[in-house]
Design an enzyme around this catalytic site. Structure first.
Site, PDB file in Angstrom:
ATOM      1  N   ASP A  59      -0.116  -5.608   9.586  1.00 44.96           N
ATOM      2  CA  ASP A  59      -1.153  -4.604   9.318  1.00 44.96           C
ATOM      3  C   ASP A  59      -2.410  -5.352   8.875  1.00 44.96           C
ATOM      4  O   ASP A  59      -2.419  -5.981   7.817  1.00 44.96           O
ATOM      5  CB  ASP A  59      -0.659  -3.666   8.200  1.00 44.96           C
ATOM      6  CG  ASP A  59      -1.710  -2.612   7.839  1.00 44.96           C
ATOM      7  OD1 ASP A  59      -2.701  -2.461   8.588  1.00 44.96           O
ATOM      8  OD2 ASP A  59      -1.532  -1.938   6.800  1.00 44.96           O
ATOM      9  N   LYS A  79     -12.788  -0.023   7.451  1.00 40.65           N
ATOM     10  CA  LYS A  79     -13.455  -0.823   6.408  1.00 40.65           C
ATOM     11  C   LYS A  79     -14.514  -1.744   7.014  1.00 40.65           C
ATOM     12  O   LYS A  79     -15.633  -1.785   6.536  1.00 40.65           O
ATOM     13  CB  LYS A  79     -12.431  -1.670   5.640  1.00 40.65           C
ATOM     14  CG  LYS A  79     -11.090  -1.013   5.416  1.00 40.65           C
ATOM     15  CD  LYS A  79     -11.110   0.004   4.308  1.00 40.65           C
ATOM     16  CE  LYS A  79      -9.810   0.811   4.340  1.00 40.65           C
ATOM     17  NZ  LYS A  79      -9.564   1.588   3.169  1.00 40.65           N
ATOM     18  N   TRP A 120       0.869  -1.189   0.000  1.00 38.84           N
ATOM     19  CA  TRP A 120       0.000   0.000   0.000  1.00 38.84           C
ATOM     20  C   TRP A 120       0.902   1.234   0.000  1.00 38.84           C
ATOM     21  O   TRP A 120       1.823   1.324   0.828  1.00 38.84           O
ATOM     22  CB  TRP A 120      -0.866  -0.039   1.265  1.00 38.84           C
ATOM     23  CG  TRP A 120      -1.813   1.101   1.423  1.00 38.84           C
ATOM     24  CD1 TRP A 120      -2.634   1.631   0.473  1.00 38.84           C
ATOM     25  CD2 TRP A 120      -2.056   1.846   2.622  1.00 38.84           C
ATOM     26  NE1 TRP A 120      -3.380   2.657   1.006  1.00 38.84           N
ATOM     27  CE2 TRP A 120      -3.037   2.808   2.332  1.00 38.84           C
ATOM     28  CE3 TRP A 120      -1.553   1.786   3.925  1.00 38.84           C
ATOM     29  CZ2 TRP A 120      -3.516   3.701   3.273  1.00 38.84           C
ATOM     30  CZ3 TRP A 120      -2.021   2.669   4.862  1.00 38.84           C
ATOM     31  CH2 TRP A 120      -3.001   3.614   4.544  1.00 38.84           C
TER      32      TRP A 120
HETATM   33  C1  LIG Z   1      -3.322  -1.861   3.931  1.00 43.48           C
HETATM   34  C2  LIG Z   1      -3.927  -0.739   4.689  1.00 43.48           C
HETATM   35  N1  LIG Z   1      -3.488  -0.492   5.931  1.00 43.48           N
HETATM   36  C3  LIG Z   1      -3.982   0.513   6.659  1.00 43.48           C
HETATM   37  C4  LIG Z   1      -4.963   1.334   6.163  1.00 43.48           C
HETATM   38  C5  LIG Z   1      -5.406   2.464   7.045  1.00 43.48           C
HETATM   39  O1  LIG Z   1      -6.703   2.681   7.162  1.00 43.48           O
HETATM   40  P1  LIG Z   1      -7.324   3.881   8.015  1.00 43.48           P
HETATM   41  O2  LIG Z   1      -6.239   4.762   8.508  1.00 43.48           O
HETATM   42  O3  LIG Z   1      -8.236   4.562   7.084  1.00 43.48           O
HETATM   43  O4  LIG Z   1      -8.034   3.195   9.146  1.00 43.48           O
HETATM   44  C6  LIG Z   1      -5.443   1.130   4.865  1.00 43.48           C
HETATM   45  C7  LIG Z   1      -6.469   1.997   4.276  1.00 43.48           C
HETATM   46  O5  LIG Z   1      -6.743   2.022   3.113  1.00 43.48           O
HETATM   47  C8  LIG Z   1      -4.911   0.058   4.109  1.00 43.48           C
HETATM   48  O6  LIG Z   1      -5.329  -0.208   2.885  1.00 43.48           O
END
Ligand SMILES: Cc1ncc(COP(=O)(O)O)c(C=O)c1O
Length: 397
Positions: free
Chosen positions: A211, A246, A130
């Site tokens: 993660d 999510k 990511w």
């Molecule tokens: C792989 C991954 N890790 C962490 C996140 C972090 O999400 P958030 O900060 O929106 O809770 C995302 C969000 O798209 C993600 O795709």
């Protein structure tokens, strides 16, 4: 002083979203941004969330400060969701938890903590990973190294190459793994591969940082947590970052959790004191509303059941979309094999088309995805699927 600053390019996903908003094409399609969408193309508020929110408005009696760790009850309930209520690390009090501003907050505070533990260690991330992992971890001062992960030609995990790269890591290096629903590839480790990675990490004295931003959107709440739970059984030290963006649909409420597992209960407490001090100096304490919603849901059997059912229907919708897409593509004139889409997990897959073809989809058909051809499968629906496949036929021809 500010006149000396150079403008930075906009984040490519956010820039693409701005062009999408301005596009007046009646069949425009957003397969770019990583949010779940329903059949109508909306990102709805889950009913369990609405009910919890209503209950909260009626019962909340203060907006006073919380603590750097956030709500202890939220932390406990999410720990049980992630590790399973009976997990040995919870029984042995080897987990310290912090409610964080989203998964991003958890990743960044995890990186700040790790940097404080060892400034020389590198963090190994999958190639690709990511895009935001790099600034989140690198911004804390950790040096980034990459291990091969996704084979674009085979559409599978380059597992031997991944292990070979991690064999070159130094003791004390950190390894970032995706708990489930790998973003951007959708290609997840199977159980055998998880075990082999665990064996390597243990033998070489590396520290896993998992993660898990999509628990429940791959194969199921428990199935998706296999890697986290198995690793937590074996590893003396480990970090886990999770997100409620999510699976609870709480994107803008910024709700996540960082877990640190220590070798003993005493060492875990000390690690916690380090973490909380870092949180205090960054943002002092996390925002409360999203976590209060999650806490209200998970503390109530009926709301939990409702949330699990809603989450299951989101997951099933994604799986059905993956199957229909593969079916429609194979019934079209497209000769390339896209069956890998059915075997992958979560919202994302690489279509495997070139940046030029991605641009053609955007300019000629108003279909938006990022240049790597990562598409958000949940952005499709029954009405748009034929339009999408017809456009793909044209650009691949
Ligand atoms: C792989 C991954 N890790 C962490 C996140 C972090 O999400 P958030 O900060 O929106 O809770 C995302 C969000 O798209 C993600 O795709």
């Amino acid at each position: 002083m500010f006149e000396a600053l150079n403008p930075l390019p906009q984040d490519p996903i956010l820039a693409m979203m701005a062009s999408y908003q301005q596009d007046s094409h009646p069949q425009k399609l957003d397969l770019g941004i990583g949010v779940y969408k329903d059949d109508q193309g909306h990102t709805p508020i889950m009913q369990a969330v609405q009910l919890a929110e209503k209950a909260l408005i009626e019962t909340e009696i203060t907006k006073s400060y919380t603590a750097p760790a956030g709500s202890p009850k939220y932390n406990q309930l999410v720990a049980e969701l992630v590790f399973g209520a009976e997990h040995k690390v919870l029984r042995d009090q080897r987990v310290i938890s912090a409610q964080t501003p989203g998964g991003c907050g958890a990743l960044r505070m995890g990186a700040e903590f790790l940097k404080g533990c060892s400034s020389d260690s590198r963090v190994w991330v999958s190639s690709p990973t990511w895009a935001n992992h790099i600034p989140l971890l690198g911004g804390a001062g950790l040096a980034i190294a990459e291990y091969p992960y996704y084979d674009y030609s085979d559409k599978t995990i380059q597992f031997d190459a991944m292990l070979a790269a991690l064999e070159t890591a130094a003791a004390g290096d950190f390894v970032l793994l995706h708990g489930c629903c790998h973003n951007p590839s959708g290609a997840d480790l199977n159980k055998e591969q998880w075990l082999a990675v665990a064996e390597l990490i243990e033998r070489k004295g590396l520290i896993p940082f998992i993660d898990m931003a999509y628990q429940g959107l791959g194969s199921g709440l428990d199935q998706d947590a296999y890697g986290v739970r198995m690793m937590a059984e074996r590893m003396p030290e480990m970090l886990v970052a999770t997100s409620c963006s999510k699976n609870f649909g709480l994107y803008r409420e910024r709700t996540g959790t960082l877990f640190i597992i220590g070798n003993t209960a005493e060492q875990t407490q000390v690690a916690g004191s380090q973490l909380f001090s870092r949180i205090r100096s960054h943002y002092s304490m996390p925002p409360s509303h999203g976590a209060a919603i999650v806490e209200t849901i998970l503390a109530d059997t009926a709301l939990t059941k409702q949330w699990e059912e809603e989450l299951a229907s989101m997951r099933q919708r994604i799986q059905t979309l993956r199957q229909s897409l593969v079916k429609k593509i194979s019934a079209s004139s497209i000769a390339n094999d896209f069956s890998f889409i059915e075997q992958q997990f979560g919202m994302f897959s690489f279509l495997g088309i070139s940046p030029v073809q991605v641009a053609q989809l955007r300019t000629q058909y108003s279909i938006y995805m990022i240049d790597s051809s990562r598409m958000n499968v949940a952005g499709l629906n029954d009405q748009s699927m034929d339009y999408f496949v017809a456009a793909l036929e044209e650009v691949i021809r």
